[in-house]
Design a protein around this motif. Sequence first.
Motif, PDB file in Angstrom:
ATOM      1  N   ALA A   1       0.844  -1.187   0.000  1.00 41.43           N
ATOM      2  CA  ALA A   1       0.000   0.000   0.000  1.00 41.43           C
ATOM      3  C   ALA A   1       0.885   1.244   0.000  1.00 41.43           C
ATOM      4  N   PRO A   2       0.360   2.366  -0.443  1.00 43.20           N
ATOM      5  CA  PRO A   2       1.162   3.607  -0.486  1.00 43.20           C
ATOM      6  C   PRO A   2       1.718   3.949   0.890  1.00 43.20           C
ATOM      7  N   GLY A   3       3.024   4.202   0.930  1.00 45.61           N
ATOM      8  CA  GLY A   3       3.653   4.590   2.181  1.00 45.61           C
ATOM      9  C   GLY A   3       3.900   3.458   3.151  1.00 45.61           C
ATOM     10  N   LYS A   4       3.608   2.242   2.732  1.00 46.25           N
ATOM     11  CA  LYS A   4       3.794   1.095   3.625  1.00 46.25           C
ATOM     12  C   LYS A   4       4.756   0.094   3.012  1.00 46.25           C
TER      13      LYS A   4
ATOM     14  N   ASN B   1      -2.322 -26.032 -12.196  1.00 45.33           N
ATOM     15  CA  ASN B   1      -1.015 -26.487 -12.681  1.00 45.33           C
ATOM     16  C   ASN B   1      -0.986 -26.666 -14.187  1.00 45.33           C
ATOM     17  N   ALA B   2      -2.107 -27.084 -14.762  1.00 44.49           N
ATOM     18  CA  ALA B   2      -2.147 -27.294 -16.209  1.00 44.49           C
ATOM     19  C   ALA B   2      -1.961 -25.983 -16.963  1.00 44.49           C
ATOM     20  N   LYS B   3      -2.462 -24.911 -16.383  1.00 48.61           N
ATOM     21  CA  LYS B   3      -2.353 -23.603 -17.024  1.00 48.61           C
ATOM     22  C   LYS B   3      -1.192 -22.786 -16.480  1.00 48.61           C
ATOM     23  N   ASN B   4      -0.485 -23.321 -15.478  1.00 47.84           N
ATOM     24  CA  ASN B   4       0.612 -22.575 -14.842  1.00 47.84           C
ATOM     25  C   ASN B   4       0.148 -21.203 -14.379  1.00 47.84           C
ATOM     26  N   THR B   5      -1.014 -21.178 -13.782  1.00 48.84           N
ATOM     27  CA  THR B   5      -1.601 -19.914 -13.359  1.00 48.84           C
ATOM     28  C   THR B   5      -1.974 -19.963 -11.884  1.00 48.84           C
ATOM     29  N   LEU B   6      -1.632 -18.879 -11.209  1.00 54.04           N
ATOM     30  CA  LEU B   6      -1.941 -18.705  -9.794  1.00 54.04           C
ATOM     31  C   LEU B   6      -3.109 -17.738  -9.684  1.00 54.04           C
ATOM     32  N   TYR B   7      -3.988 -17.982  -8.709  1.00 53.81           N
ATOM     33  CA  TYR B   7      -5.155 -17.123  -8.518  1.00 53.81           C
ATOM     34  C   TYR B   7      -5.223 -16.633  -7.070  1.00 53.81           C
ATOM     35  N   LEU B   8      -5.887 -15.502  -6.904  1.00 55.06           N
ATOM     36  CA  LEU B   8      -6.224 -15.027  -5.574  1.00 55.06           C
ATOM     37  C   LEU B   8      -7.656 -14.513  -5.637  1.00 55.06           C
ATOM     38  N   GLN B   9      -8.560 -15.273  -5.061  1.00 55.05           N
ATOM     39  CA  GLN B   9      -9.954 -14.850  -4.966  1.00 55.05           C
ATOM     40  C   GLN B   9     -10.110 -14.005  -3.714  1.00 55.05           C
ATOM     41  N   MET B  10     -10.544 -12.774  -3.892  1.00 52.16           N
ATOM     42  CA  MET B  10     -10.665 -11.840  -2.786  1.00 52.16           C
ATOM     43  C   MET B  10     -12.133 -11.472  -2.593  1.00 52.16           C
ATOM     44  N   ASN B  11     -12.665 -11.827  -1.456  1.00 50.53           N
ATOM     45  CA  ASN B  11     -14.060 -11.521  -1.117  1.00 50.53           C
ATOM     46  C   ASN B  11     -14.125 -10.588   0.077  1.00 50.53           C
ATOM     47  N   SER B  12     -15.267  -9.987   0.267  1.00 50.56           N
ATOM     48  CA  SER B  12     -15.487  -9.079   1.408  1.00 50.56           C
ATOM     49  C   SER B  12     -14.361  -8.058   1.516  1.00 50.56           C
ATOM     50  N   LEU B  13     -14.060  -7.446   0.398  1.00 54.48           N
ATOM     51  CA  LEU B  13     -12.935  -6.514   0.362  1.00 54.48           C
ATOM     52  C   LEU B  13     -13.175  -5.295   1.240  1.00 54.48           C
TER      53      LEU B  13
ATOM     54  N   ALA C   1      -4.071  -1.748  -2.476  1.00 51.08           N
ATOM     55  CA  ALA C   1      -2.625  -1.907  -2.607  1.00 51.08           C
ATOM     56  C   ALA C   1      -2.306  -2.380  -4.016  1.00 51.08           C
ATOM     57  N   VAL C   2      -1.030  -2.362  -4.330  1.00 57.15           N
ATOM     58  CA  VAL C   2      -0.546  -3.064  -5.522  1.00 57.15           C
ATOM     59  C   VAL C   2      -0.252  -4.496  -5.093  1.00 57.15           C
ATOM     60  N   TYR C   3      -0.817  -5.444  -5.810  1.00 60.89           N
ATOM     61  CA  TYR C   3      -0.648  -6.852  -5.484  1.00 60.89           C
ATOM     62  C   TYR C   3       0.374  -7.467  -6.436  1.00 60.89           C
ATOM     63  N   TYR C   4       1.328  -8.166  -5.842  1.00 64.07           N
ATOM     64  CA  TYR C   4       2.405  -8.779  -6.602  1.00 64.07           C
ATOM     65  C   TYR C   4       2.366 -10.305  -6.458  1.00 64.07           C
TER      66      TYR C   4
ATOM     67  N   VAL D   1      -5.142  -2.843  -6.927  1.00 64.52           N
ATOM     68  CA  VAL D   1      -6.467  -3.107  -6.388  1.00 64.52           C
ATOM     69  C   VAL D   1      -6.866  -1.910  -5.533  1.00 64.52           C
ATOM     70  N   THR D   2      -7.990  -1.314  -5.866  1.00 66.13           N
ATOM     71  CA  THR D   2      -8.477  -0.175  -5.113  1.00 66.13           C
ATOM     72  C   THR D   2      -9.881  -0.476  -4.615  1.00 66.13           C
TER      73      THR D   2
END
Length: 123
Positions: free
Chosen positions: A40-43, A74-86, A92-95, A119-120
């Motif tokens: 996050a900014p400044g953090k 694994n088949a798609k070599n893709t990582l996910y992050l499902q974010m609920n109740s934001l 922040a910028v998510y890396y 993500v805002t």
Amino acid sequence: QVQLVESGGGLVQAGGSLRLSCAASGRTGGTLAMGWFRQAPGKEREFVAVIHTRGGSSYYADSVKGRFTISRDNAKNTLYLQMNSLKSEDTAVYYCAAGAPSRLAIGSDYDYWGQGTQVTVSS
């Protein structure tokens, strides 16, 4: 080398949901863990979640436990992050990060990083 490209960030109202994706390419065979960090900014950058690429076990920061879910295709070599109740404090910028970290929650232990996705969360 491993290349990581994040996507899925954006603007969402508090209480809403977003799903981040991280596409991995290159020499991914030596990757033992993939994780999400945010800044996050400044953090300082902070750990969000991590998943073992071979066993599938996952770990979360207390601040997101119960709201975020990390997963990997694994088949798609893709990582996910499902974010609920934001919440506004999730802004922040998510890396995406990958490697063979000795300490799963320490960013400097990871070898590869994506460029980040913003993500805002508006309150």
